[in-house]
Scaffold this motif. Structure first.
Motif, mmCIF file in Angstrom:
data_model
loop_
_atom_site.group_PDB
_atom_site.id
_atom_site.type_symbol
_atom_site.label_atom_id
_atom_site.label_comp_id
_atom_site.label_asym_id
_atom_site.label_seq_id
_atom_site.Cartn_x
_atom_site.Cartn_y
_atom_site.Cartn_z
ATOM 1 N N VAL A 24 32.311 64.077 101.162
ATOM 2 C CA VAL A 24 33.492 64.155 100.316
ATOM 3 C C VAL A 24 33.863 65.624 100.158
ATOM 4 C CG1 VAL A 24 34.370 63.767 97.978
ATOM 5 C CG2 VAL A 24 32.952 62.039 99.077
ATOM 6 N N SER A 25 35.124 65.913 100.383
ATOM 7 C CA SER A 25 35.619 67.266 100.161
ATOM 8 C C SER A 25 36.529 67.241 98.943
ATOM 9 C CB SER A 25 36.365 67.779 101.389
ATOM 10 O OG SER A 25 37.489 66.963 101.655
ATOM 11 N N SER A 26 36.951 68.399 98.504
ATOM 12 C CA SER A 26 37.769 68.470 97.291
ATOM 13 C C SER A 26 39.072 67.696 97.419
ATOM 14 C CB SER A 26 38.060 69.923 96.931
ATOM 15 O OG SER A 26 38.739 70.553 97.998
ATOM 16 N N ASP A 27 39.575 67.504 98.649
ATOM 17 C CA ASP A 27 40.828 66.771 98.822
ATOM 18 C C ASP A 27 40.632 65.323 99.265
ATOM 19 O OD1 ASP A 27 39.992 67.228 101.406
ATOM 20 O OD2 ASP A 27 41.994 67.695 102.152
ATOM 21 N N SER A 28 39.387 64.844 99.355
ATOM 22 C CA SER A 28 39.119 63.492 99.852
ATOM 23 C C SER A 28 39.791 62.414 99.016
ATOM 24 C CB SER A 28 37.616 63.221 99.905
ATOM 25 O OG SER A 28 37.012 64.005 100.889
ATOM 26 N N ALA A 29 39.664 62.490 97.702
ATOM 27 C CA ALA A 29 40.253 61.467 96.844
ATOM 28 C C ALA A 29 41.775 61.495 96.953
ATOM 29 C CB ALA A 29 39.818 61.661 95.407
ATOM 30 N N LEU A 30 42.325 62.691 97.052
ATOM 31 C CA LEU A 30 43.777 62.811 97.136
ATOM 32 C C LEU A 30 44.313 62.279 98.458
ATOM 33 C CD1 LEU A 30 44.181 66.400 95.648
ATOM 34 C CD2 LEU A 30 44.521 64.218 94.492
ATOM 35 N N SER A 31 43.530 62.408 99.525
ATOM 36 C CA SER A 31 44.022 62.024 100.840
ATOM 37 C C SER A 31 43.451 60.697 101.341
ATOM 38 C CB SER A 31 43.712 63.125 101.849
ATOM 39 O OG SER A 31 42.318 63.255 102.023
ATOM 40 N N LEU A 32 42.728 59.964 100.516
ATOM 41 C CA LEU A 32 42.122 58.715 100.969
ATOM 42 C C LEU A 32 43.172 57.757 101.513
ATOM 43 C CD1 LEU A 32 39.615 56.968 101.362
ATOM 44 C CD2 LEU A 32 39.873 56.188 99.001
ATOM 45 N N GLY A 33 44.282 57.611 100.822
ATOM 46 C CA GLY A 33 45.348 56.724 101.287
ATOM 47 C C GLY A 33 45.868 57.142 102.647
ATOM 48 N N GLN A 34 46.070 58.436 102.838
ATOM 49 C CA GLN A 34 46.547 58.936 104.123
ATOM 50 C C GLN A 34 45.498 58.747 105.211
ATOM 51 O OE1 GLN A 34 49.752 60.069 104.728
ATOM 52 N NE2 GLN A 34 49.027 59.728 106.805
ATOM 53 N N SER A 58 29.590 71.972 102.094
ATOM 54 C CA SER A 58 28.261 72.259 101.562
ATOM 55 C C SER A 58 27.535 71.014 101.055
ATOM 56 C CB SER A 58 28.370 73.284 100.430
ATOM 57 O OG SER A 58 29.161 72.753 99.401
ATOM 58 N N ASN A 59 28.234 69.908 100.893
ATOM 59 C CA ASN A 59 27.582 68.717 100.348
ATOM 60 C C ASN A 59 27.097 67.762 101.436
ATOM 61 O OD1 ASN A 59 30.038 67.780 101.165
ATOM 62 N ND2 ASN A 59 30.641 66.929 99.195
ATOM 63 N N HIS A 60 26.946 68.244 102.682
ATOM 64 C CA HIS A 60 26.506 67.359 103.759
ATOM 65 C C HIS A 60 25.099 66.832 103.554
ATOM 66 C CE1 HIS A 60 24.808 71.176 105.128
ATOM 67 N NE2 HIS A 60 23.946 70.453 105.801
ATOM 68 N N LYS A 61 24.290 67.504 102.767
ATOM 69 C CA LYS A 61 22.921 67.048 102.555
ATOM 70 C C LYS A 61 22.850 65.815 101.668
ATOM 71 C CE LYS A 61 20.889 71.418 103.590
ATOM 72 N NZ LYS A 61 20.369 72.660 103.161
ATOM 73 N N THR A 62 23.867 65.601 100.826
ATOM 74 C CA THR A 62 23.858 64.427 99.972
ATOM 75 C C THR A 62 24.779 63.327 100.505
ATOM 76 O OG1 THR A 62 25.543 65.426 98.580
ATOM 77 C CG2 THR A 62 23.250 65.693 97.880
ATOM 78 N N ALA A 63 25.593 63.659 101.503
ATOM 79 C CA ALA A 63 26.441 62.643 102.127
ATOM 80 C C ALA A 63 25.570 61.738 102.983
ATOM 81 C CB ALA A 63 27.520 63.310 102.970
ATOM 82 N N ARG A 64 26.094 60.554 103.277
ATOM 83 C CA ARG A 64 25.343 59.597 104.086
ATOM 84 C C ARG A 64 26.235 59.084 105.208
ATOM 85 N NH1 ARG A 64 23.354 55.369 100.024
ATOM 86 N NH2 ARG A 64 25.425 55.651 99.219
ATOM 87 N N VAL A 65 25.660 58.343 106.131
ATOM 88 C CA VAL A 65 26.378 57.815 107.281
ATOM 89 C C VAL A 65 26.120 56.312 107.370
ATOM 90 C CG1 VAL A 65 24.481 58.279 108.904
ATOM 91 C CG2 VAL A 65 26.818 58.226 109.734
ATOM 92 N N VAL A 66 27.070 55.559 107.933
ATOM 93 C CA VAL A 66 26.853 54.118 108.094
ATOM 94 C C VAL A 66 25.704 53.914 109.075
ATOM 95 C CG1 VAL A 66 27.847 51.937 108.861
ATOM 96 C CG2 VAL A 66 29.242 53.532 107.543
ATOM 97 N N SER A 67 24.652 53.270 108.625
ATOM 98 C CA SER A 67 23.473 53.045 109.453
ATOM 99 C C SER A 67 23.288 51.573 109.797
ATOM 100 C CB SER A 67 22.218 53.582 108.759
ATOM 101 O OG SER A 67 22.041 52.941 107.515
ATOM 102 N N GLY A 68 24.124 50.699 109.226
ATOM 103 C CA GLY A 68 24.048 49.281 109.535
ATOM 104 C C GLY A 68 25.301 48.563 109.071
#
Length: 169
Positions: A59-69, A4-14
Motif C-alpha cells: 500500500v502506498s500513500s495514494d493506494s486508497a485514492l486510486s483503488l477505483g482507477q 518502505s512498507n514492502h516487509k509488511t505487505a503480502r502476496v497472493v499465495s493461494g
C-alpha cells in the motif's frame, strides 16, 4: 526507491474456487519505475479451465485514492489483451474500452474474501469479466476473472517462487 512498507505487505499465495485450490501457472514481479512499489502478478487456473489473475503490491500513500482507477485499469487491460489475442479489430477494442470506462465502479462490503475474511473493496465488471480490489493491512489486492468470487490467501511478500523450482527445473 521502492516502497518502505514492502516487509509488511503480502502476496497472493493461494486461490480457491468452489473450495478447490487453483494451480499457479504464471508468477511475474514488476515495477513501473525505481520509485514505484514492486508488484506481484500471478495467474491461477482451475481444473475447469477458469482463470483468475491476481495482483498485489504494498500500500502506498495514494493506494486508497486510486483503488477505483486501479480496478478499472486492471479490467481494461484484461479485456484489451483478450481482444487483441483474439484478433479483434482496433474499432472493436476501442469500443470495449469505452464500455469499461462507462461502467460504474461499485463499493461492496464483501468484495473479496482474503484469508477467510470478507473485505470491503471496489468492483467493476463488463461483458462477463470482473475486477475486484481491496486493501488488506499493508497490501493492495486485485483479482481479475470471468469466474465467480474466489477465496484468496496471502503469504509473505518476499515469496518470489519460480515455477518448477520445487522439482529443481
Amino acid at each position: 526507491m521502492q516502497s518502505s512498507n514492502h516487509k509488511t505487505a503480502r502476496v497472493v499465495s493461494g486461490v480457491c474456487l468452489d473450495g478447490k485450490p487453483l494451480l499457479l501457472v504464471e508468477d511475474t514481479w514488476s515495477a513501473d519505475s525505481e520509485e514505484s512499489p514492486l508488484e506481484s502478478y500471478r495467474t491461477w487456473v482451475a481444473d475447469s479451465g477458469a482463470e483468475i489473475r491476481t495482483r498485489t503490491s504494498p500500500v502506498s500513500s495514494d493506494s486508497a485514492l486510486s483503488l477505483g482507477q486501479r480496478v478499472a485499469d486492471a479490467l481494461s487491460g484484461t479485456i484489451m489483451e483478450r481482444l487483441v489475442m483474439g484478433g479483434a479489430s482496433r474499432e472493436a477494442t476501442v469500443e470495449a474500452i469505452r464500455w469499461v470506462n462507462a461502467a460504474q465502479v461499485r463499493d461492496e462490503a464483501a468484495c473479496l474474501t482474503i484469508d477467510g475474511e470478507p473485505r470491503r473493496g471496489l468492483s467493476i465488471s463488463v461483458d462477463g469479466t470482473g475486477a475486484r480490489g481491496a486493501i488488506a493491512g499493508e497490501t493492495l489486492v486485485l483479482m481479475i476473472s470471468q469466474a465467480q468470487l474466489a477465496s484468496l490467501t496471502l503469504g509473505p511478500f518476499e515469496q518470489r517462487s519460480t515455477l518448477g523450482s520445487e522439482t529443481g527445473k
